[in-house]
Scaffold this active site. Structure first.
Site, PDB file in Angstrom:
ATOM      1  N   THR A 137       0.934  -1.177   0.073  1.00 56.47           N
ATOM      2  CA  THR A 137      -0.135  -0.048  -0.039  1.00 56.47           C
ATOM      3  C   THR A 137       0.926   1.249  -0.020  1.00 56.47           C
ATOM      4  OG1 THR A 137      -0.165  -0.323   2.301  1.00 56.47           O
ATOM      5  CG2 THR A 137      -2.103  -1.038   0.899  1.00 56.47           C
TER       6      THR A 137
ATOM      7  N   PHE B 232      -8.247   4.346   4.843  1.00 55.32           N
ATOM      8  CA  PHE B 232      -7.707   3.303   5.716  1.00 55.32           C
ATOM      9  C   PHE B 232      -8.826   2.600   6.473  1.00 55.32           C
ATOM     10  CE2 PHE B 232      -4.563   6.917   5.508  1.00 55.32           C
ATOM     11  CZ  PHE B 232      -3.313   6.271   5.310  1.00 55.32           C
TER      12      PHE B 232
ATOM     13  N   CYS C 262      -6.930   0.559   9.451  1.00 54.79           N
ATOM     14  CA  CYS C 262      -5.589   0.284   9.403  1.00 54.79           C
ATOM     15  C   CYS C 262      -4.920   0.790  10.519  1.00 54.79           C
ATOM     16  CB  CYS C 262      -4.922   0.777   8.055  1.00 54.79           C
ATOM     17  SG  CYS C 262      -3.300   0.792   7.862  1.00 54.79           S
TER      18      CYS C 262
END
Length: 473
Positions: free
Chosen positions: A283, A409, A416
């Site tokens: 990512t 996120f 995350c």
């Protein structure tokens, strides 16, 4: 309202827009795109609206992109994280790591309690120097290539992100800028991600016949990466507790959940490391590559960001305190993540029978896919939502309901955990690149996006020449 008085919720009563060529038994297979499923989900949102569905061989896939509907789906009391494909298939690699664990698995809560403090903004101080060092190695590597060389940006950003996570997470150097070939762990992880993305909607019989060779290689790759990580953990255990800076592996080996006293098993530690490699590294690399693409396409934005970096940091590597002062660069990162959230969506599952939007019934256990590529281009962002404009995140322009419109996120308790880590890492690398280089885009290149569970630019090459000193402008 008593149970006797509650309205009956039946999924069969849910009637949603869908592709027009629906076939008996097969459903919408003519509308199925496997290798670019997230972008196809976005296209469907544009065509069919804020909630629609596809039926594939009897399975219903519901896509949601409307902010009001997503706000309901993000309600933790009624909806929870769900491991949809292809994320679910990552469990073959990372097991019950934080990204791939089911909500009911105890190791997720244990790992979160142990590792969450290591991903706070304050914790970034311990990781800053390895990030700066790796960014400097990228600069040296690009200079050695020569100013006329077209650089493979996605590949080089993968090298940077991998080296940072290797050094910070488990004290391992892959030496990507000096090795003649990519590390075997890198090669195997890339094949794993590509295989999982392609095979996510396939049938076991198809994999056992048409794609048997790839399937067998995939199984060997999984075994090999798990073995390599197990060796890293075993060597660290043999060394015993270390003095000085502790990395994430030290934390996992020596710390227990303060509430339960539980520690992580060797297998789960391996799963967490593979999660860092599969989810975290991919990512961050994608965000950096997309950001460099947009900076190359918009020299005026690159000059403004470079001016800020030079004003705050001068010619020296950014210090930990200076990174937080790069506010315009932060807007560049946010705008990059708006247009291309590298984790392009997430799945949510109904905890109970419920209705969203006042009319769409979902039975307990049914799930939906949140289409971030559409949400992040919602009309609330303005009529120019397709354009790259970092000032969209300035205080006087940012949408009032930003928390509902911007979810790169994820959401809720399973969002995350590495958000601060990613922002700091990306800021260090972009600032270092801007200090040293001006970026030249290939005039014939049009952005193409590759999906390997996460998103990244496909075929992006740039030229890097020594940067001029510029003002804030």
């Amino acid at each position: 309202m008593t149970d006797m008085m509650k309205p009956v919720v039946r999924s069969q009563d849910r009637v949603l827009p869908h592709p027009p060529r629906r076939l008996p038994m097969l459903g919408d297979v003519l509308d199925l795109h496997v290798t670019d499923s997230s972008q196809w989900g976005w296209k469907g949102a544009v065509e069919y609206g804020p909630i629609y569905e596809r039926k594939i061989l009897g399975a219903r896939v519901t896509y949601v992109s409307g902010p009001d509907l997503i706000a309901e789906i993000n309600n933790e009391e009624k909806w929870a994280k769900f491991l949809g494909v292809p994320v679910r298939d990552l469990r073959s690699v990372a097991g019950d790591g934080m990204f791939t664990a089911h909500n009911s698995e105890p190791n997720w809560a244990t790992a979160h309690a142990i590792l969450a403090p290591a991903f706070t903004q304050a914790a970034m101080r311990d990781y800053h120097d390895p990030m700066v060092q790796t960014a400097g190695e990228l600069v040296d590597y690009w200079r050695k290539q020569g100013e006329g060389t077209w650089l493979d940006v996605p590949s080089d950003m993968n090298k940077v992100a991998l080296e940072i996570i290797g050094r910070v997470a488990f004290g391992y150097e892959f030496a990507p800028f000096t090795a003649s070939e990519p590390h075997e762990l890198v090669q195997a992880m890339l094949r794993i991600m590509r295989y999982i993305n392609r095979a996510a909607y396939s049938h076991p019989m198809v994999e056992a016949t048409v794609f048997r060779k790839q399937r067998d290689q995939h199984r060997r790759d999984i075994s090999r990466v798990q073995s390599l990580v197990d060796d890293i953990v075993a060597r660290r255990r043999e060394q015993g507790p270390r003095t000085g800076r502790r990395d994430l592996l030290d934390l996992m080996l020596e710390t227990s959940d303060p509430e339960t006293g539980r520690s992580l098993s060797t297998e789960n530690i391996r799963n967490q490391i593979l999660t860092f490699l599969a989810a975290g590294q991919e990512t961050s690399a994608g965000v950096m590559a997309f950001a460099l693409h947009y900076l190359s396409q918009h020299p005026e934005i690159a000059d403004k960001a470079r001016g800020e970096v030079m004003s705050v940091c001068g010619d020296s590597a950014p210090t930990f305190e200076q990174v937080g002062k790069l506010r315009y660069l932060r807007r560049v990162m946010d705008e990059t993540l708006r247009l291309w959230p590298v984790a392009p969506g997430y799945f949510r599952k109904a905890r109970e029978d419920t209705v969203i939007g006042g009319e769409h019934p979902f039975e307990k256990g049914e799930w939906v896919f949140v289409v971030l590529l559409a949400l992040h281009r919602d009309a609330a962002w303005g009529p120019d939502a397709e354009l790259f404009d970092p000032d969209r995140f300035s205080r006087d322009r940012v949408p009032k309901n930003l928390n509902e419109l911007y979810k790169p996120f994820g959401t809720g308790m399973r969002a995350c955990v590495g958000r601060q880590f990613a922002y700091h890492e990306i800021a260090v690398v972009l600032a270092t690149v801007l200090q040293n280089f001006e970026l030249e885009a290939d005039p014939g290149y049009e952005l193409r996006v590759e999906e390997t569970i996460t998103l990244k630019p496909d075929g992006l090459t740039l030229r890097a020449s020594s940067a001029r000193t510029v003002g804030m402008g």
